[in-house]
Design a protein around this motif. Structure first.
Motif, short mmCIF file in Angstrom:
data_model
loop_
_atom_site.label_atom_id
_atom_site.label_comp_id
_atom_site.label_asym_id
_atom_site.label_seq_id
_atom_site.Cartn_x
_atom_site.Cartn_y
_atom_site.Cartn_z
N PRO A 78 -28.21 -21.22 10.52
CA PRO A 78 -28.81 -20.39 9.46
C PRO A 78 -28.25 -20.61 8.01
N ALA A 79 -26.85 -20.94 8.19
CA ALA A 79 -26.11 -21.09 6.61
C ALA A 79 -26.47 -22.48 6.43
N VAL A 80 -26.50 -23.42 7.28
CA VAL A 80 -26.69 -24.78 7.03
C VAL A 80 -28.15 -25.05 6.43
N VAL A 81 -29.01 -24.44 7.01
CA VAL A 81 -30.45 -24.32 6.66
C VAL A 81 -30.77 -23.96 5.02
N LEU A 82 -29.93 -22.55 4.85
CA LEU A 82 -30.28 -22.17 3.69
C LEU A 82 -29.47 -22.76 2.65
#
Length: 366
Positions: free
Chosen positions: A308-312
């Protein structure tokens, strides 16, 4: 002057097109008047002349409509936005957008537009380009540093964060790595811009004539005319150099002017505004690099980790890249979308390579 045509019936489609042109010409004239209201001197006069030309075009379409102003639509969205921006800002952005609008005129292929109108629109594009160029010169030094700084901060720190994150290390390690990358990159960019601009200015100053030689001009031998060698060294032909030297000596020995301006010595001209100042470039580069580099770190600052952090982080950086690319496109008079997509492709491509390397190294370490 435009050869305004008498009213004619025209098909419903023709009259709808004429009404649309009439609305656009009125809105464009309003844009130039709004811009003129925020300027003085020559720029104001030029903008008012452009508005007057749009008024002539407006009169042409109104004549074809027989003076009938019923059913006149609103101007197209782009022109209305230009007018709103001109009222509120009157900035270089508006001139850059107006330059693009003038370049898209349909008059060259419209059978009801006169050749003079089509030629006007082409010339207007060049006039607006010249006005916009003045603003671009004042922005060039610091703007270049700002754009490069923001773009480098976005791309390099996204690549760093994704590359480290892909190895599987804890989120806290990714966070502090991103912060370290932000500080190191911002300081490096600021120092690099300072040295770059200062060196560029020193090189330009080294090409300027030595002011001390002015004192020697009044004692030169007119027959030998050594001053001609100065002009020849700066690129003039032999005969032209002799003529320029003679004029310079006459000027310096005249009763009206006892000192020769630096430009008369064949100086290599440079634009201080275009080069910018070293401190302004360094500060812009530092601040914009930091503002770009903080974006990929934001998800980790708020406690996110993993995919999720990578995508955001990728989404946020993508949006920022689109904005910076579009801004460059607008100011350069080019298509903002093409510049935005180019910026996005380059930035995400670099980050993707680093992320894949991080995955590979992570798997190896594991």
């Amino acid at each position: 002057m435009d050869d305004a045509r008498p009213a004619k019936t025209g098909t419903p489609a023709d009259r709808a097109r004429w009404r649309r042109y009439l609305a656009d010409e009125r809105a464009e004239g309003a844009v130039y008047r709004e811009l003129a209201a925020r300027r003085t001197g020559e720029e104001r006069e030029i903008l008012l002349a452009l508005a007057a030309a749009e008024g002539r075009h407006e009169a042409h379409w109104l004549a074809l409509l027989g003076g009938d102003e019923t059913g006149i639509p609103r101007a197209d969205l782009r022109t209305r936005m230009l007018a709103a921006l001109a009222r509120r800002f009157g900035s270089i952005f508006v001139l850059a957008l107006a330059q693009q609008a003038e370049g898209r005129s349909p008059y060259a292929t419209d059978p009801d537009a006169t050749p003079a109108m089509a030629a006007d629109e082409q010339i207007h594009g060049e006039v607006v380009r010249g006005l916009a160029a003045r603003g671009r010169r004042s922005l060039a030094g610091t703007f270049r540093a700002a754009v490069f700084g923001a773009n480098d901060g976005l791309v390099s720190n996204l690549a760093l964060v994704l590359g480290i994150g892909a190895t599987g290390v804890p989120a806290s390690v990714v966070l502090f790595t991103g912060i370290a990358g932000l500080l190191a990159g911002a300081l490096s960019m600021g120092a690099g811009e300072f040295v770059s601009v200062r060196s560029q200015r020193e090189l330009l100053e080294a090409s300027a004539p030595d002011p001390a030689i002015r004192d020697a001009l009044g004692h030169l031998d007119l027959d030998a005319n050594e001053l001609a060698l100065v002009f020849r060294a700066r690129g003039l032909g032999e005969q032209e150099a002799v003529e320029e030297a003679a004029l310079a000596l006459m000027r310096v020995r005249s009763a009206e002017e006892s000192r020769l301006p630096t430009g008369a010595l064949g100086a290599v001209e440079h634009d201080d505004e275009a080069v910018g100042t070293a401190w302004a470039a360094a500060l812009s580069s530092f601040c914009f690099f930091a503002s770009g580099a903080v974006i990929p770190v934001l998800p980790y600052l708020f406690g996110m980790n993993g995919l999720p952090a990578v995508v955001l982080a990728t989404v946020l950086v993508s949006l920022a890249l689109i904005v910076t690319g579009a801004t460059v496109g607008v100011l350069s008079g080019a298509s903002p979308w093409k510049r935005a997509l180019r910026q996005l492709g380059i930035g995400l491509g670099a980050a993707a390579v680093t992320y894949l390397l991080g995955l590979a190294f992570g798997a190896t370490i594991a």
